[in-house]
Write an enzyme that holds these catalytic residues in place. Sequence first.
Site, PDB file in Angstrom:
ATOM      1  N   GLU A 149      14.619  -0.469 -37.386  1.00  0.00           N
ATOM      2  CA  GLU A 149      14.262   1.506 -37.903  1.00  0.00           C
ATOM      3  C   GLU A 149      14.058   2.282 -38.901  1.00  0.00           C
ATOM      4  O   GLU A 149      13.028   3.713 -39.092  1.00  0.00           O
ATOM      5  CB  GLU A 149      16.322   1.807 -38.940  1.00  0.00           C
TER       6      GLU A 149
ATOM      7  N   GLU B  78      24.078  -4.756 -34.482  1.00  0.00           N
ATOM      8  CA  GLU B  78      25.137  -4.127 -36.037  1.00  0.00           C
ATOM      9  C   GLU B  78      26.609  -4.556 -35.172  1.00  0.00           C
ATOM     10  O   GLU B  78      27.138  -4.403 -35.323  1.00  0.00           O
ATOM     11  CB  GLU B  78      25.493  -2.650 -36.486  1.00  0.00           C
TER      12      GLU B  78
HETATM   13  C1  1HE Z   1      16.029   3.149 -25.111  1.00  0.00           C
HETATM   14  C2  1HE Z   1      16.018   2.353 -25.910  1.00  0.00           C
HETATM   15  C3  1HE Z   1      16.752   2.776 -26.996  1.00  0.00           C
HETATM   16  C4  1HE Z   1      13.859   0.551 -23.980  1.00  0.00           C
HETATM   17  N1  1HE Z   1      17.009   4.026 -26.770  1.00  0.00           N
HETATM   18  N2  1HE Z   1      16.112   4.473 -24.801  1.00  0.00           N
HETATM   19  N3  1HE Z   1      15.475   0.480 -30.706  1.00  0.00           N
HETATM   20  C5  1HE Z   1      14.091   0.609 -31.261  1.00  0.00           C
HETATM   21  O1  1HE Z   1      13.913   0.438 -31.559  1.00  0.00           O
HETATM   22  C6  1HE Z   1      13.756  -0.802 -29.880  1.00  0.00           C
HETATM   23  C7  1HE Z   1      13.507   0.018 -28.573  1.00  0.00           C
HETATM   24  N4  1HE Z   1      13.441  -0.172 -26.893  1.00  0.00           N
HETATM   25  C8  1HE Z   1      12.224  -1.518 -27.107  1.00  0.00           C
HETATM   26  O2  1HE Z   1      11.954  -1.594 -27.749  1.00  0.00           O
HETATM   27  C9  1HE Z   1      11.778  -1.879 -25.395  1.00  0.00           C
HETATM   28  O3  1HE Z   1      12.248  -0.835 -24.717  1.00  0.00           O
HETATM   29  C10 1HE Z   1      12.749  -3.373 -25.338  1.00  0.00           C
HETATM   30  C11 1HE Z   1      11.991  -4.193 -26.305  1.00  0.00           C
HETATM   31  C12 1HE Z   1      14.152  -3.607 -25.577  1.00  0.00           C
HETATM   32  C13 1HE Z   1      12.491  -3.877 -24.086  1.00  0.00           C
HETATM   33  O4  1HE Z   1      10.803  -3.334 -23.612  1.00  0.00           O
HETATM   34  P1  1HE Z   1      11.086  -2.938 -22.035  1.00  0.00           P
HETATM   35  O5  1HE Z   1       9.343  -3.094 -21.660  1.00  0.00           O
HETATM   36  O6  1HE Z   1      11.710  -4.226 -20.994  1.00  0.00           O
HETATM   37  O7  1HE Z   1      11.132  -1.977 -21.509  1.00  0.00           O
HETATM   38  P2  1HE Z   1      11.281  -0.647 -22.097  1.00  0.00           P
HETATM   39  O8  1HE Z   1      10.024   0.044 -20.449  1.00  0.00           O
HETATM   40  O9  1HE Z   1      10.421   0.302 -22.637  1.00  0.00           O
HETATM   41  O10 1HE Z   1      12.362   0.465 -21.356  1.00  0.00           O
HETATM   42  C14 1HE Z   1      13.058   0.328 -20.408  1.00  0.00           C
HETATM   43  C15 1HE Z   1      13.966   2.031 -20.392  1.00  0.00           C
HETATM   44  O11 1HE Z   1      14.485   1.928 -21.420  1.00  0.00           O
HETATM   45  C16 1HE Z   1      12.495   3.218 -20.885  1.00  0.00           C
HETATM   46  O12 1HE Z   1      13.384   4.852 -20.552  1.00  0.00           O
HETATM   47  P3  1HE Z   1      12.642   4.829 -18.557  1.00  0.00           P
HETATM   48  O13 1HE Z   1      13.484   6.261 -18.481  1.00  0.00           O
HETATM   49  O14 1HE Z   1      10.936   5.128 -19.610  1.00  0.00           O
HETATM   50  O15 1HE Z   1      13.016   4.020 -18.075  1.00  0.00           O
HETATM   51  C17 1HE Z   1      12.827   3.063 -21.783  1.00  0.00           C
HETATM   52  O16 1HE Z   1      12.436   4.911 -22.765  1.00  0.00           O
HETATM   53  C18 1HE Z   1      14.578   3.079 -22.451  1.00  0.00           C
HETATM   54  N5  1HE Z   1      15.033   2.233 -23.646  1.00  0.00           N
HETATM   55  N6  1HE Z   1      15.037   1.098 -25.737  1.00  0.00           N
HETATM   56  C19 1HE Z   1      16.373   5.253 -25.571  1.00  0.00           C
HETATM   57  N7  1HE Z   1      16.789   2.833 -28.161  1.00  0.00           N
HETATM   58  C20 1HE Z   1      23.637   3.653 -35.229  1.00  0.00           C
HETATM   59  S1  1HE Z   1      22.342   3.451 -36.121  1.00  0.00           S
HETATM   60  C21 1HE Z   1      21.224   2.259 -35.179  1.00  0.00           C
HETATM   61  C22 1HE Z   1      20.073   2.133 -35.614  1.00  0.00           C
HETATM   62  C23 1HE Z   1      18.907   1.683 -34.124  1.00  0.00           C
HETATM   63  O17 1HE Z   1      19.733   1.310 -33.415  1.00  0.00           O
HETATM   64  S2  1HE Z   1      17.078   1.016 -34.432  1.00  0.00           S
HETATM   65  C24 1HE Z   1      16.391   0.652 -33.127  1.00  0.00           C
HETATM   66  C25 1HE Z   1      16.464   1.505 -31.637  1.00  0.00           C
END
Ligand code: 1HE
Length: 263
Positions: free
Chosen positions: A137, A117
Amino acid sequence: MAAAKPRLPKSLKVARRGAIAIVTLARPEKRNALNDTTVLGLETFFDTLPAGVKAVVLNAEGRHFSAGLDLSELKVLSTEAGVEHSRVWHRIFDRIEFGRVPVVTVMHGAVIGGGLELAAATHIRVAERSAYYALPEGSRGIFVGGGGSVRLPRLIGVSRMIDLMLTGRTYGAEEGQALGLSHYLVGEGEGLAKGLEIAKRIAGNSPVSNFAIMNVLPRIAEQDRASGFVMESLTAAIAQGSGEAKDRIRAFLEKRAAKVERK
Ligand code: 1HE
């Protein structure tokens, strides 16, 4: 007196290359998930752009451009607060889209949800080959809230957006390029150089033309034909009446300006 430097959060880094400002999402440990601090920081950055900045490049540190909205913020958000939260994103992303200077985004790795976005609110998108796009989402039980439902169908069509959101599928960089999610597709690690090259060209345009391209063109696209033609005539007349247009056209006629050639 020199203007005080705006206070930006640690999750944003800023650099300057002449007339170009580079703003970098710098929260790679959270995959550049967009929390309120970062989004409000973007607002501060764009609100306080020095006058000499004529284009901005937006990019990101780490392996991914952005994992979208910081989902940890939704743990406590009521429905009422959710509306307000989304409205804040709208305000800030609108400020970027209809701001003073064009923004070139350089994308790599995950460009997810709110990250997509944000990119869609900018004017030119460069993708490195690792870039991939998703709107998960649906699977998270939420909805786009950063203007995605308004901007993304204009790029790729409602039908593709429905598919992205219902199925959680991804598009790769080449698919994204074919569909219009990116304007330029480059090799890994080449995005910033390409983004800067494009930003430099943009910064060399007349500010009046850039203003019209950013602010008038998208409005005309949303108007009926008759209003669009009127708005176009007025904008054309204002632009060509500017001193800058006169200088630039004279330079071409006197053979001092570059030709339009295919390189
Ligand atoms: C996060 C987020 C996040 C990672 N919010 N903390 N977005 C999603 O549904 C995508 C969610 N993220 C993923 O699918 C993956 O993180 C990735 C594919 C992007 C990257 O994977 P990877 O293996 O490199 O990293 P990871 O181990 O999943 O994440 C590393 C850290 O970042 C981990 O935290 P930690 O404290 O355990 O190290 C994750 O929890 C954190 N992290 N993504 C919070 N999105 C205005 S409305 C818009 C609505 C949306 O955007 S919906 C889409 C949400």
